[in-house]
Design a protein around this motif. Structure first.
Motif, PDB file in Angstrom:
ATOM      1  N   LEU A 423       0.834  -1.206   0.000  1.00 32.28           N
ATOM      2  CA  LEU A 423       0.000   0.000   0.000  1.00 32.28           C
ATOM      3  C   LEU A 423       0.868   1.254   0.000  1.00 32.28           C
ATOM      4  O   LEU A 423       0.594   2.223  -0.724  1.00 32.28           O
ATOM      5  N   PHE A 424       1.921   1.258   0.819  1.00 32.79           N
ATOM      6  CA  PHE A 424       2.833   2.407   0.842  1.00 32.79           C
ATOM      7  C   PHE A 424       3.468   2.620  -0.543  1.00 32.79           C
ATOM      8  O   PHE A 424       3.650   3.756  -0.993  1.00 32.79           O
ATOM      9  N   ASN A 425       3.852   1.505  -1.206  1.00 31.32           N
ATOM     10  CA  ASN A 425       4.430   1.613  -2.542  1.00 31.32           C
ATOM     11  C   ASN A 425       3.487   2.327  -3.498  1.00 31.32           C
ATOM     12  O   ASN A 425       3.884   3.227  -4.248  1.00 31.32           O
ATOM     13  N   LEU A 426       2.230   1.891  -3.507  1.00 30.98           N
ATOM     14  CA  LEU A 426       1.257   2.451  -4.438  1.00 30.98           C
ATOM     15  C   LEU A 426       1.007   3.936  -4.173  1.00 30.98           C
ATOM     16  O   LEU A 426       0.750   4.706  -5.105  1.00 30.98           O
ATOM     17  N   VAL A 427       1.094   4.329  -2.907  1.00 34.93           N
ATOM     18  CA  VAL A 427       0.852   5.722  -2.555  1.00 34.93           C
ATOM     19  C   VAL A 427       2.067   6.600  -2.858  1.00 34.93           C
ATOM     20  O   VAL A 427       1.934   7.714  -3.389  1.00 34.93           O
ATOM     21  N   LEU A 428       3.276   6.095  -2.564  1.00 30.15           N
ATOM     22  CA  LEU A 428       4.472   6.932  -2.609  1.00 30.15           C
ATOM     23  C   LEU A 428       5.214   6.895  -3.940  1.00 30.15           C
ATOM     24  O   LEU A 428       6.050   7.760  -4.202  1.00 30.15           O
ATOM     25  N   TRP A 430       4.148   7.462  -6.884  1.00 26.78           N
ATOM     26  CA  TRP A 430       3.758   8.524  -7.813  1.00 26.78           C
ATOM     27  C   TRP A 430       4.472   9.830  -7.524  1.00 26.78           C
ATOM     28  O   TRP A 430       5.060  10.426  -8.435  1.00 26.78           O
ATOM     29  N   ALA A 440       8.742   3.494   1.371  1.00 26.86           N
ATOM     30  CA  ALA A 440       7.709   2.520   1.707  1.00 26.86           C
ATOM     31  C   ALA A 440       8.307   1.315   2.423  1.00 26.86           C
ATOM     32  O   ALA A 440       7.728   0.798   3.396  1.00 26.86           O
TER      33      ALA A 440
END
Length: 537
Positions: A423-428, A430, A440
């Motif tokens: 989840l952190f990957n998908l948020v950060l 970008w 992340a």
């Protein structure tokens, strides 16, 4: 009247303690054992940095470098996941229990069965991986699928590098035995041979190859043979060299397998998170995989020298205390390990963040490496440094569960941390691109370490010892003084690009020495002494 046999004779249910050279040695101080591992690990990490300097100068951050790093990362990831991760954490507690409660013949039967079973499984896995190399590369670096030539090159390299998993896993087996018998120096020195092999391959083999990076793949295979061959004589000297024979029905092997299954997640979740970084980085701008690699290499230096070293010496000690049912000493060891990690890990993380450009430029800004490569790598280094103390805490908190042969709890924690990392990957990813992936990973490591510590406390396994308030003042004060000094002494980041080699090395060394001096001077003035850090195993 005592029913124990005379010293030097066999007890029917206990390994001999005096005349038998296979018996565990007298328990030593953890600081002394830790210093042995740390010094050998430091040598290995320094040689690893020399290796990376050579590779960076020859290959830069282009397609050949990306291909090699992925081809090496796959078996290296599985090594950390299986050999140094799940297998080590499952094998050492069982072997420690056998060394205390079982006879010499029982110990040798366990070693024979374990070595044979491990070798058989890994030989089959290696054969399958070499056959399926293109698909395996695509699974680990799907972005390479856009470039058929890059995918094919990586697959060819993987067929050379993957047998390293078999060789290094057997090396890890030997190292676990030596560590249990308190022969820490030999396993800690062994990784130096990997770095020497890759340096030799970079200098001697790459000029002979049509694709220079292919010479490094041969170097990985050579290193696996050298590392295993180096440890065999030391096992033989202890009388513990196994005769491998697969026996999955052996009670000890069944227990190891039972403990390994959940340990795959519990102890190696940080490695899974780093792998996810590689998968997503392969979808970003060219060079992203290499930027993450070079920044991760700097984080690995304090992680290996401090975190892994403390975790290495504490696991056999905790396992023996659990077998002896010494609960209070078990808890005191965990408390000691946490303090040591924070004492060394927190200032290391802050120093890496402050000196990101100077350190990266000093080590890697040569040959094909550009100014932009250094700036991009510095971004991910700062993000990784944020999670460094958590990475180190995981190394000492997870053994608190594994030494008690509890592998289910770390699995649950690991799954939570891994989902959070996604989840952190998908948020950060970008806003921060490759640096977001590194951040992340650090955030998920903080979550992992926090949950492990909370559960150890909740179950009464970890009881903090007196003196934490004073220790916090000493630690935070020292970190503050060090950071202020580094900011005052360090030149502007752009200036490092214009320095000569000798200027970079001299100024970087001065900053490291000055920062360490300020930190330890504060600790001394605040009343911290070496005797306050001693702990017997």
């Amino acid at each position: 009247m005592s029913t124990e046999p005379p010293a030097g004779t066999d007890h029917p249910n206990r390994a001999p303690r005096a005349a038998d050279k296979t018996a565990p040695p007298v328990r030593k101080g953890l600081i002394g054992s830790g210093l042995v591992v740390s010094s050998m690990t430091l040598l290995s990490r320094v040689m690893g940095l020399v290796r990376d300097v050579v590779i960076a100068a020859l290959l830069g951050a282009g397609g050949g470098a990306d291909a090699f790093f992925v081809a090496f990362k796959i078996p290296n990831f599985l090594r950390r996941l299986f050999a140094e991760g799940a297998f080590n954490q499952a094998f050492v507690p069982v072997l420690s229990e056998y060394s205390i409660q079982r006879s010499r013949a029982d110990i040798r039967q366990l070693l024979n069965a374990t070595a044979g079973s491990l070798g058989a499984v890994l030989a089959l896995l290696t054969a399958l991986a070499m056959f399926a190399a293109p698909w395996l590369v695509w699974a680990f670096a799907p972005g390479f699928g856009r470039d058929p030539d890059k995918l094919a090159l990586t697959a060819d390299m993987l067929r050379l590098t993957f047998p390293y998993l078999l060789l290094i896993s057997l090396t890890a087996f030997a190292g676990s035995v030596l560590n249990t018998w308190s022969r820490f120096a030999v396993p800690a020195f062994t990784p130096v041979l990997l770095n020497l092999s890759l340096i030799g391959a970079a200098l001697l083999l790459t000029p002979l190859m049509d694709v220079p990076a292919m010479g490094l793949a041969w170097g990985v295979l050579i290193a696996g043979c050298a590392q295993l061959g180096f440890q065999v004589p030391f096992l033989a000297r202890l009388g513990l060299l196994p005769v491998p024979w697969p026996n999955f029905a052996h009670p000890g092997v069944r227990r190891i397998l039972k403990l390994m299954a959940p340990a795959l997640f519990g102890v190696s979740v940080s490695q899974i998170n780093l792998l996810l970084d590689t998968v997503l980085a392969s979808l970003l701008a060219g060079g992203s995989v290499s930027w993450l690699y070079y920044s991760d290499r700097l984080v690995e230096l304090p992680l290996g020298v401090f975190g892994v070293a403390i975790g290495t010496v504490i696991l056999p000690a905790l396992s023996r205390r659990h077998a002896d049912q010494s609960r209070e000493h078990f808890s005191a060891m965990l408390d000691w390990a946490i303090r040591m990690v924070l004492l060394l890990g927190l200032p290391a993380a802050l120093a890496l963040a402050v000196l990101a450009e100077p350190l990266l430029t000093t080590l890697f800004h040569y040959g094909a490496m550009t100014d932009r490569d250094m700036q991009m790598a510095a971004m991910s280094l700062r993000a990784y440094a944020f999670g460094l103390p958590a990475f180190m805490l995981i190394k000492v908190l997870a053994p608190g569960f594994f030494a008690r042969q509890d592998t289910k709890t770390p699995v649950k924690v690991g799954v939570v941390a891994m989902v959070a990392n996604m989840l952190f990957n998908l948020v950060l990813i970008w806003p921060l691109a490759h640096a977001g992936l590194a951040l992340a990973t650090g955030l998920s490591a903080c979550l992992n370490a926090g949950l492990l510590g909370y559960l150890l406390r909740k179950r009464g396994v970890l009881v903090f010892q007196p003196g934490w308030g004073r220790f916090a003042v000493q630690l935070l004060g020292g970190c503050g003084v060090m950071v202020a000094g580094l900011f005052a002494l360090a030149p502007d980041g752009q200036a490092w690009f214009d320095f000569s080699l000798m200027q970079r090395v001299g100024r970087a060394a001065w900053l490291v020495v000055a920062g360490a001096s300020l930190y330890f001077a504060w600790l001394w003035l605040a009343g911290l002494r070496l005797r306050h850090l001693r702990m017997n195993s």
